[in-house]
Design an enzyme around this catalytic site. Structure first.
Site, PDB file in Angstrom:
ATOM      1  N   CYS A 172     -28.472  44.668  13.617  1.00  6.71           N
ATOM      2  CA  CYS A 172     -28.396  45.165  12.254  1.00  6.71           C
ATOM      3  C   CYS A 172     -26.933  45.190  11.829  1.00  6.71           C
ATOM      4  CB  CYS A 172     -28.994  46.556  12.189  1.00  6.71           C
ATOM      5  SG  CYS A 172     -29.289  47.101  10.523  1.00  6.71           S
TER       6      CYS A 172
ATOM      7  N   GLY B  13     -15.482  44.193  30.018  1.00  9.25           N
ATOM      8  CA  GLY B  13     -15.776  42.782  29.819  1.00  9.25           C
ATOM      9  C   GLY B  13     -15.123  42.204  28.579  1.00  9.25           C
TER      10      GLY B  13
HETATM   11  C1  LIG Z   1     -21.720  43.517  28.015  1.00  6.10           C
HETATM   12  C2  LIG Z   1     -21.141  42.164  27.954  1.00  6.10           C
HETATM   13  C3  LIG Z   1     -19.796  41.968  27.586  1.00  6.10           C
HETATM   14  C4  LIG Z   1     -18.903  43.102  27.142  1.00  6.10           C
HETATM   15  O1  LIG Z   1     -18.581  43.940  28.223  1.00  6.10           O
HETATM   16  P1  LIG Z   1     -17.987  45.406  27.915  1.00  6.10           P
HETATM   17  O2  LIG Z   1     -17.580  45.922  29.228  1.00  6.10           O
HETATM   18  O3  LIG Z   1     -19.103  46.183  27.293  1.00  6.10           O
HETATM   19  O4  LIG Z   1     -16.841  45.222  26.987  1.00  6.10           O
HETATM   20  C5  LIG Z   1     -19.298  40.678  27.592  1.00  6.10           C
HETATM   21  N1  LIG Z   1     -20.068  39.638  27.945  1.00  6.10           N
HETATM   22  C6  LIG Z   1     -21.361  39.781  28.322  1.00  6.10           C
HETATM   23  C7  LIG Z   1     -22.136  38.587  28.732  1.00  6.10           C
HETATM   24  C8  LIG Z   1     -21.939  41.046  28.325  1.00  6.10           C
HETATM   25  O5  LIG Z   1     -23.209  41.184  28.677  1.00  6.10           O
END
Ligand SMILES: *Cc1c(COP(=O)(O)O)cnc(C)c1O
Length: 400
Positions: free
Chosen positions: A323, A69
């Site tokens: 944190c 993501g």
């Molecule tokens: C978890 C998350 C991300 C990051 O995704 P990763 O695959 O962990 O890099 C980005 N946006 C939202 C809304 C998320 O919940």
């Protein structure tokens, strides 16, 4: 153990793991190679691309696999800024985005771009009137998340997409929390780019994708080989891609039924906490929220202490305070709702999955009641509050 932190990551489904297994030690060929042994891997990659695309009404050749993501968000926002800078340097987003979008926008501000952070209302829904008012002739991108990772509020994507389309502006949505959890259709919602991540819907970690509508001309984020139609270089993560494909297939099957089941359990949890834990409030929208998300503010409670005591009972949960460098920073999302720093620090996020049972919820609520009472009994502020309450009651009695 009771795992109620599915917004942070999910367990890889057994079916997903079994689908991935052959692609480590048996079908390990580089999918781009010419021999027929590699063809099997490429076929699996193609199948996964179809499954992933199908869930959002996209075409398979509009899906670009990434490492998750965060990478998809970075790519969409930075590449859109680069590609359209001759049209303008203004970007619109919301105040409650994930840091993968927020910090990318802040990075672009240092590069000479202007960003408008549109506020949300008390339940976390973006203010559409302010979004519309923020649109300028030099606006090149609107990036607003589909559903929030902390409070679960679902955004009015259709209205945002329509505004973007009407004004000829690209619309990107971070759908990492929403994909596989609620229905999404890139055409009906006018979405030009969409980020998703495997590990948030029972796929593996380190694999995600960016959907890029065919007409959108943005550059590549990782330069190198010709993989992903030369837009995202790097040898295909075949097991990961097979995994996210299998997870998408599983998510598509019985989505409505799963949503119903999760929503019922979520609402049971919410009603029990609000009724049985004194001085508790729900954060986020009452109904326009992810089926698996519940987020509470508990007065006179410090989130970190609560998490530690829940952990001692085998319950994995999360709080809206991060944190950072030894200091407890209340979540930017909860502050954006208008919560005080104190209320934001005393927050608790419980995120369910299909595997969560009613018994898990019952055990958690019972533990929560005891822990909250115990923490409050040690809080001088709570003691002051009780004294004040008693005084007020006596005053009222005396007046009658
Ligand atoms: C978890 C998350 C991300 C990051 O995704 P990763 O695959 O962990 O890099 C980005 N946006 C939202 C809304 C998320 O919940």
């Amino acid at each position: 153990m009771i795992y109620l932190d599915n917004a942070a990551t999910t367990r890889v489904s057994d079916e997903v793991f079994e689908a991935m297994r052959p692609y480590f030690c048996e079908l390990y060929a580089n999918p781009s190679a010419v021999y027929s042994f590699a063809g099997k891997s490429m076929k699996a990659v193609d199948e996964a691309r179809k499954s992933v695309a199908g869930l959002i009404g996209a075409k398979p050749n509009e899906i670009y696999f990434t490492a998750g993501g965060s990478e998809s968000d970075n790519w969409a926002v930075k590449a859109a800024a680069e590609a359209y800078h001759t049209k303008g340097k203004h970007i619109i987003t919301s105040t409650i985005e994930h840091h993968a979008v927020l910090h990318t926008c802040q990075y672009l501000e240092k590069q000479g771009y202007e960003v408008t952070y549109v506020p949300v209302d008390a339940s976390g829904v973006i203010r559409l009137d302010e979004l519309e008012a923020a649109i300028r002739p030099d606006t090149i991108l609107i990036t607003v998340m589909a559903a929030n990772n902390e409070i679960g509020t679902i955004q009015p994507l259709k209205e945002i997409g329509a505004l973007a389309r009407k004004n000829g502006i690209l619309f990107h949505t971070d759908a990492v929390q929403a994909y596989g959890h609620i229905p999404l259709d890139v055409d009906a919602l006018n979405i030009d780019m969409l980020s998703a991540s495997g590990h948030k819907f029972h796929g593996p970690k380190g694999i995600g994708f960016l959907y890029i509508r065919k007409e959108v001309c943005i550059g590549s984020f990782v330069h190198g080989g010709a993989q992903e139609r030369s837009r995202r270089a790097g040898t295909h993560n075949t097991p990961g891609i097979v995994g996210i494909g299998a997870a998408a297939r599983l998510a598509a099957g019985g989505l409505e039924k799963r949503m119903e089941k999760e929503t019922a359990l979520r609402d049971y949890l919410i009603s029990r906490v609000l009724a049985e834990v004194p001085l508790s409030r729900l954060n986020g929208h009452a109904t326009d929220r992810l089926p698996n998300n519940a987020n509470f503010s508990l007065s006179f409670i410090e989130g970190e202490s609560l998490l530690i005591l829940l952990d001692q009972q085998g319950i994995c949960a999360s709080s809206g305070s991060a944190c950072t460098a030894g200091a407890l920073d209340p979540s930017h999302v909860l502050l954006a709702l208008g919560l005080s720093r104190e209320a934001a620090r005393g927050s608790l996020r419980l995120s369910l999955s299909e595997e969560t049972t009613k018994e898990d919820i019952d055990v958690t609520v019972e533990a929560l009641k005891k822990i909250v009472a115990r923490l409050r009994s040690m809080s001088p502020q709570y003691e002051d509050f009780l004294k004040q309450q008693k005084k007020d009651e006596e005053k009222i009695k005396a007046e009658y």
